[in-house]
Motif scaffolding. Structure first.
Motif, mmCIF file in Angstrom:
data_model
loop_
_atom_site.group_PDB
_atom_site.id
_atom_site.type_symbol
_atom_site.label_atom_id
_atom_site.label_comp_id
_atom_site.label_asym_id
_atom_site.label_seq_id
_atom_site.Cartn_x
_atom_site.Cartn_y
_atom_site.Cartn_z
ATOM 1 N N GLY A 27 99.194 -20.289 72.966
ATOM 2 C CA GLY A 27 99.745 -19.838 71.688
ATOM 3 C C GLY A 27 98.680 -19.235 70.796
ATOM 4 O O GLY A 27 98.905 -18.215 70.134
ATOM 5 N N ASP A 30 97.791 -15.832 72.336
ATOM 6 C CA ASP A 30 98.865 -14.871 72.080
ATOM 7 C C ASP A 30 98.919 -14.432 70.621
ATOM 8 O O ASP A 30 99.285 -13.291 70.324
ATOM 9 C CB ASP A 30 100.217 -15.450 72.490
ATOM 10 C CG ASP A 30 100.354 -15.645 73.995
ATOM 11 O OD1 ASP A 30 99.517 -15.119 74.758
ATOM 12 O OD2 ASP A 30 101.300 -16.356 74.401
ATOM 13 N N ALA A 31 98.558 -15.333 69.719
ATOM 14 C CA ALA A 31 98.560 -15.012 68.286
ATOM 15 C C ALA A 31 97.329 -14.211 67.872
ATOM 16 O O ALA A 31 97.243 -13.763 66.733
ATOM 17 C CB ALA A 31 98.637 -16.301 67.467
ATOM 18 N N PHE A 129 104.233 -20.828 65.793
ATOM 19 C CA PHE A 129 103.621 -19.526 65.994
ATOM 20 C C PHE A 129 104.629 -18.442 65.629
ATOM 21 O O PHE A 129 105.819 -18.546 65.932
ATOM 22 C CB PHE A 129 103.147 -19.358 67.444
ATOM 23 C CG PHE A 129 101.940 -20.184 67.767
ATOM 24 C CD1 PHE A 129 100.701 -19.887 67.209
ATOM 25 C CD2 PHE A 129 102.030 -21.267 68.624
ATOM 26 C CE1 PHE A 129 99.579 -20.659 67.498
ATOM 27 C CE2 PHE A 129 100.922 -22.035 68.925
ATOM 28 C CZ PHE A 129 99.687 -21.724 68.361
ATOM 29 N N GLY A 130 104.148 -17.394 64.955
ATOM 30 C CA GLY A 130 105.009 -16.340 64.425
ATOM 31 C C GLY A 130 105.868 -15.636 65.454
ATOM 32 O O GLY A 130 106.952 -15.148 65.133
ATOM 33 N N ARG A 131 105.420 -15.574 66.692
ATOM 34 C CA ARG A 131 106.183 -14.876 67.724
ATOM 35 C C ARG A 131 107.286 -15.755 68.333
ATOM 36 O O ARG A 131 108.078 -15.276 69.125
ATOM 37 C CB ARG A 131 105.249 -14.397 68.832
ATOM 38 C CG ARG A 131 104.296 -13.337 68.340
ATOM 39 C CD ARG A 131 103.416 -12.825 69.423
ATOM 40 N NE ARG A 131 102.530 -11.809 68.862
ATOM 41 C CZ ARG A 131 101.647 -11.153 69.545
ATOM 42 N NH1 ARG A 131 101.507 -11.388 70.829
ATOM 43 N NH2 ARG A 131 100.893 -10.251 68.964
ATOM 44 N N ASN A 132 107.337 -17.013 67.965
ATOM 45 C CA ASN A 132 108.332 -17.926 68.530
ATOM 46 C C ASN A 132 109.601 -17.863 67.680
ATOM 47 O O ASN A 132 109.953 -18.799 66.959
ATOM 48 C CB ASN A 132 107.762 -19.351 68.587
ATOM 49 C CG ASN A 132 108.612 -20.277 69.422
ATOM 50 O OD1 ASN A 132 109.744 -19.965 69.758
ATOM 51 N ND2 ASN A 132 108.050 -21.427 69.741
ATOM 52 N N THR A 133 110.297 -16.743 67.786
ATOM 53 C CA THR A 133 111.447 -16.510 66.908
ATOM 54 C C THR A 133 112.589 -17.491 67.156
ATOM 55 O O THR A 133 113.299 -17.847 66.217
ATOM 56 C CB THR A 133 111.958 -15.061 67.046
ATOM 57 O OG1 THR A 133 112.240 -14.784 68.428
ATOM 58 C CG2 THR A 133 110.918 -14.073 66.518
ATOM 59 N N LYS A 153 96.642 -8.035 61.120
ATOM 60 C CA LYS A 153 96.852 -6.684 61.609
ATOM 61 C C LYS A 153 95.632 -6.306 62.412
ATOM 62 O O LYS A 153 94.479 -6.503 61.966
ATOM 63 C CB LYS A 153 97.018 -5.711 60.445
ATOM 64 C CG LYS A 153 97.224 -4.289 60.877
ATOM 65 C CD LYS A 153 97.411 -3.379 59.685
ATOM 66 C CE LYS A 153 97.622 -1.956 60.156
ATOM 67 N NZ LYS A 153 97.814 -1.058 58.985
#
Length: 156
Positions: A27, A30-31, A129-133, A153
């Motif tokens: 995680g 990936d982040a 984690f932000g991508r774990n929608t 960014k």
């Protein structure tokens, strides 16, 4: 379906914690927070600092979620009753892959809330984690609200 929290034993803790550290390290990679090289070792070092006494580390509570005696997931809560108001943090929550899609994630969240209520803890927190929608949607639908947002960014 009624989910019950059972204390996690030392042997299961060791096996599950290895899995959690792999998940956490990936995680972070990936982040974009950590490089892939050495990520697992870094996760293990951080974990050893956070849990010097393993499953017996004060303030940490490890549970197996069961339904009708069958393991369906896991929950790690860290509590800090000295904080005002007293708080707990979900450090890890997981439904076994074979058990997903049955509402057990929500049931684990509700069990965590029940544990907090039983221990006079007023606030339950978690990190996602932000991508774990999928998890974010579950947490928001369960009444969790964003309190901090870290954004990044990539500059090329």
């Amino acid at each position: 379906m009624s989910l019950t929290l059972e204390p996690m034993g030392a042997a299961q803790f060791a096996s599950w914690m290895n899995h959690v550290m792999q998940w956490y390290a990936q995680g972070k990679v990936d982040a974009g927070s950590w490089p892939e090289e050495g990520a697992f070792e870094r996760a293990r070092r951080e974990n050893a600092e956070q849990l010097p006494d393993g499953v017996q580390t004060p303030g940490n509570h490890f549970f197996v979620g069961t339904v009708d005696g069958r393991e369906v997931g896991f929950l790690w809560l860290h509590s800090d009753p000295d904080q005002s108001p007293p708080t707990a943090t979900i450090e890890a929550i997981e439904v076994l892959e074979s058990e997903r899609g049955q509402g057990l994630g929500r049931a684990l969240l509700e069990a965590a809330e029940g544990w907090c209520a039983d221990h006079s803890i007023a606030t339950l927190r978690l990190h996602v984690f932000g991508r774990n929608t999928a998890a974010i949607n579950l947490y928001e639908s369960a009444g969790f609200e964003a309190t901090n947002v870290l954004m990044a960014k990539t500059i090329r």
